[in-house]
Design an enzyme around this catalytic site. Sequence first.
Site, short mmCIF file in Angstrom:
data_model
loop_
_atom_site.label_atom_id
_atom_site.label_comp_id
_atom_site.label_asym_id
_atom_site.label_seq_id
_atom_site.Cartn_x
_atom_site.Cartn_y
_atom_site.Cartn_z
CB SER A 183 63.54 -9.14 -8.17
OG SER A 183 64.27 -10.25 -7.73
CG HIS A 543 62.89 -16.17 -8.64
ND1 HIS A 543 62.37 -14.93 -8.92
CD2 HIS A 543 64.22 -16.05 -8.82
CE1 HIS A 543 63.33 -14.10 -9.24
NE2 HIS A 543 64.47 -14.76 -9.21
#
Lengths: 581, 151
Positions: A183, A543
Amino acid sequence: MRRSNLIQAFLPLAVLWSLPAGAQTIYPINRAEILAGAHFDLKVEFPGVVATDRLRVTVNGRPAADVFGRAPDYIEREDGQAASSVMLRDAALTAPGVYTVAASDGEHSASVTWEVYAAPTARRARNVILFVGDGMAVANVTAARILSRGIEQGRYRGTLAMDTLPQMAMVGTSGSDSIITDSANAAHAYNTGHKSAVNALGVYASRARDSLAHPRVETLGSIVQRDLGMAVGIVTNTEIQDATPAAVFAHTRRRADYLPITDQMLESGASVILGGGSASFLPQGTPGSRRRDGRNMIDAFRQQGYAFADAGESLASVAADPNTTKLLGLFNLGNMDTALDRFYLRQGTVSRFPNQPDLTEQTRAALQVLSRNPAGFFLMVESGLIDKANHPLDFERSVYDTILLDNSLKVALDWAGNRNDTMIIVVPDHTQGIGIYGVVDDSRPGEMRDRVGTYAEAGFPNYPAADARGYPPSVDVSRRLTAGYAAFPDYYETFRPHLEGQNVPAVQQGSGGPYVANPIYRDQPGAMLRLGNLPRDASTGVHTVDDGVLRATGPGSERFHGFIDNTLVFRAMAEALGLGR
Amino acid sequence: MAARRHTTTRRPVLAAAAAFLLPPNPVAAAERLAFDDLYSGWSVMGASFSPRLLALVGQEAALRGYMAPPLKAEADFFVLAREPMALCPFCSSDADWPVDIVVVYLRRQAQPTDPGTRIEVVGRVETGSWTDPDSGFVSQIRLRDARFRPL
């Protein structure tokens, strides 16, 4: 966790230091796209010690000092190592074009090419609002539509707010170091237009040992304040120091630098800052503080003219005050709680912090305050707990917070109305691998896995109709969606929502040992052990490199179509604002 | 309040019974605290220690929880958490410890337990901000001269 995180943060640097002598490294990196006039640090790292008279850095064949108007600093031994660097802080190039930067130590040379660009047209958007659904996959959006709007005989009873936006693009999220981003680096691309590395915010990942010493690139929030006098707003339901909100203003190689990030936030000039994470603001002596000094950062913000709110009610009244143009709102010591916990399950920290505002209220308050600036604003709103639920394979919490994102988007769309002066984007920063593959029906016989209906046997779930907030009031229904995560540690699949609190799929066995399925779920009826497909040091899901889906509306949004790199989100926002001209 | 009084009067009886059945351990003598007993108020501006915790400062208390992965190999210092610590590096950060952790200083070094094993720690209660001189770890509540046993 603490230790492994530190190792993860610094391992790439250690590896770089141990590289054999080779060509020099130039930052910004090859194929960088740089907004004309945006500030960046030029850094060249030489593999060994180089005497100044042998060292040469040129831009399109001219000495760097001539091009930038001042000479770079020469560091003979960076961090005490036998390696020289040159660094020019706050450089800028104002003329669009292709630039070739070459560096030589007299024996070896290396070069990179940059594209410097400017907006092709004058400013078209007065405001830009960027909504980020952290870790939001297509399955999150689909489930949000099913739960929030309902589906009957294959037709949805309604669409999400994000479904109504006219522009759409697939977004590639990979970083300069890896195809899988985090992120920090993902939000860095949106806020700077540069690609960097996992854990990095507003910097290129160089060999510097100090996480705050890496070559910086300017953020959109800084550029629009400096060039256009715009206001900047940052809204999240995570700690305000977390990667996505921090990327609006921060410069560090290490996203976990919460205390320096808090200090940088004060210097950033952002007008509206709303989220969790007061622990990093409170002086060290206060129970609940994470600071290592006696500074009270809430007082520091107040001294700079910020109004302060600590709950939903005070947020609404402070934002409504026409004199409020700078607003700090902190609503939890740590992360705020998910919509599922705040409204229905009362788990997490809801009993400790019962008056947390909803992200829709934060968005409304931010718009109210930011729109007082006649020069327009840039607002970033993150629904950050989607990812924090996806990581521990807690699908229901991630779906409720996807609805939360959509509700907040609706607030902005209603606010923008027919103004036609506001670009609105909604996009994940990266994805998680999730697929909805069936419906569990408790009335079926057999073990839980035998109750999973697929194809015709799936039918439709029986979530109750959404309430006024847009959520089904109960997630614990007898026919419910079954979703699978692509990557997971060993865990017990219960085929049920985690009503007792957020899922903790795996726990570590022994100090530094492998992560194993969390035994607290073993005895739940029908729980099934799933052996993981991730390395055994993984505690949660991860992810994925899958594209994210971007939607957008408003002036400049036509730039979004087909496939785009995540850096184009920055470029399109900059172009809509007429920057670089 | 009646329920609270009832519980506190029963606990020593149960503990005494357990001590009779189990091998001797020092837990029986200490007053048992739960994580929910440590703080009585929570706000964005900080937490407040509970009167019950403050009344036990300087005395021995027992607390049950999970040992976080140790910060250093020789475990004479560890973090006791309410839940097993299984945070992910990208959804959380090392600055992201739960607020209500308790730092334990052991009387003697001991092998760390599995982070998934619930343990009971007995030690002398200490409150107030303290920075561990070796690790720099900042804590608000500590158990000193402590020992522990798996449950």
